[in-house]
Scaffold this active site. Structure first.
Site, PDB file in Angstrom:
ATOM      1  N   HIS A   1      81.926  65.867  -2.439  1.00  0.00           N
ATOM      2  CA  HIS A   1      81.587  67.259  -2.737  1.00  0.00           C
ATOM      3  C   HIS A   1      80.428  67.723  -1.874  1.00  0.00           C
ATOM      4  O   HIS A   1      79.382  67.065  -1.796  1.00  0.00           O
ATOM      5  CB  HIS A   1      81.223  67.425  -4.211  1.00  0.00           C
ATOM      6  CG  HIS A   1      80.822  68.826  -4.571  1.00  0.00           C
ATOM      7  ND1 HIS A   1      81.721  69.879  -4.530  1.00  0.00           N
ATOM      8  CD2 HIS A   1      79.630  69.373  -4.937  1.00  0.00           C
ATOM      9  CE1 HIS A   1      81.104  70.998  -4.874  1.00  0.00           C
ATOM     10  NE2 HIS A   1      79.832  70.718  -5.111  1.00  0.00           N
ATOM     11  N   SER A   2      80.594  68.869  -1.215  1.00  0.00           N
ATOM     12  CA  SER A   2      79.566  69.495  -0.394  1.00  0.00           C
ATOM     13  C   SER A   2      79.116  68.509   0.688  1.00  0.00           C
ATOM     14  O   SER A   2      79.943  68.065   1.475  1.00  0.00           O
ATOM     15  CB  SER A   2      78.418  69.975  -1.298  1.00  0.00           C
ATOM     16  OG  SER A   2      77.603  70.910  -0.628  1.00  0.00           O
ATOM     17  N   MET A   3      77.834  68.147   0.762  1.00  0.00           N
ATOM     18  CA  MET A   3      77.434  67.161   1.757  1.00  0.00           C
ATOM     19  C   MET A   3      78.282  65.902   1.659  1.00  0.00           C
ATOM     20  O   MET A   3      78.644  65.278   2.666  1.00  0.00           O
ATOM     21  CB  MET A   3      75.956  66.783   1.577  1.00  0.00           C
ATOM     22  CG  MET A   3      75.462  65.739   2.568  1.00  0.00           C
ATOM     23  SD  MET A   3      73.820  65.057   2.186  1.00  0.00           S
ATOM     24  CE  MET A   3      74.293  63.716   1.058  1.00  0.00           C
TER      25      MET A   3
ATOM     26  N   SER B   1      85.519  68.654  -0.768  1.00  0.00           N
ATOM     27  CA  SER B   1      85.246  69.716  -1.729  1.00  0.00           C
ATOM     28  C   SER B   1      84.079  70.571  -1.271  1.00  0.00           C
ATOM     29  O   SER B   1      83.003  70.068  -0.937  1.00  0.00           O
ATOM     30  CB  SER B   1      84.915  69.082  -3.093  1.00  0.00           C
ATOM     31  OG  SER B   1      84.366  70.020  -3.990  1.00  0.00           O
TER      32      SER B   1
END
Length: 248
Positions: free
Chosen positions: A95-97, A119
């Site tokens: 997720h994200s990073m 994500s």
């Protein structure tokens, strides 16, 4: 393939520990995030799915370990840690990073993982420099609050802020320094998840991940913002479990 029997628990926290797993779901947290973000997922997966959460250094029970502020050594370390967990198929979720880290780990793993789920993160060739990671604490805190992270409320309390802010800043430096340019491809199917109201990414951005895979691509949009997976945890894990059935 020779599989190492050593299980590295420095970098990986088992959320579930089935006796005979059919597949392992390896989860990579967001910037400033911890393995605990995925704690609730353990009650939402079938009994034969092992959930592992990546433990970034410098936080929680790795508080004394130095931060890693560039992508390559972080991805190398997680890849090495996964060498002892290759007896069943791996599915990577970031997720994200964490999506960028998972993608870099997928590039390094041999044989390749069964599936990569990214994500709320643009693919490498669309990433833009974010000056907040070079700014003062107020800029970093404002950016975290803009995204609606759960940690944002913690940052309002000075005694707690001093505990969590260093990890956030270190991860912002990592993402800010990660500028791969060309899109590194993977021989892995990719699924992209997104919150419909994410202020950082769009469906058009996420569709660009399709050019990173030689094995197919799918996109799923959920209600919510950048941290849609917290509010809609049940729906997110249910969708993941349905996709895992192809690899169990």
């Amino acid at each position: 393939m020779t599989v190492s029997t050593a299980r590295d628990l420095t970098w990986l926290r088992p959320i579930t520990s089935p006796a005979a797993p059919a597949v392992r779901l390896v989860c990579f947290p967001h910037a400033g995030g911890t393995a605990g973000v995925f704690h609730g997922w353990g009650t939402r997966v079938p009994d034969d799915v092992e959930v592992l959460a990546v433990r970034y250094p410098g936080r929680q029970d790795r508080l004394g370990d130095p931060f890693i502020e560039t992508m390559a050594p972080l991805a190398d370390a997680v890849t090495a840690a996964l060498s002892g967990w290759r007896d069943v198929p791996l599915v990577l979720f970031g997720h994200s990073m964490g999506a960028s880290v998972a993608h870099e780990v997928a590039r390094r793993l041999a044989p390749a993982p069964a599936l990569l789920v990214v994500s709320a993160r643009r693919p490498p060739h669309l990433l833009r420099s974010r000056p907040a990671h070079f700014g003062d604490d107020d800029l970093v805190i404002a950016d975290v609050k803009r995204l609606g992270a759960e940690s944002a409320t913690v940052l309002d309390h000075p005694e707690l802020r001093d505990l969590v802010l260093p990890a956030i800043r270190a991860d912002y430096r990592l993402t800010g320094n990660y500028q791969p340019g060309a899109l590194p491809g993977v021989d892995v199917p990719i699924v992209a998840y997104l919150g419909a109201d994410d202020p950082n990414t769009s469906t058009a951005d996420l569709r660009e991940w399709s050019t990173a895979s030689t094995r197919g691509f799918d996109l799923k949009v959920f209600p919510g913002g950048h941290f849609y997976l917290v509010e809609h945890e049940s729906a997110v894990v249910a969708d993941l479990v349905a996709r895992l059935s192809d690899h169990r």
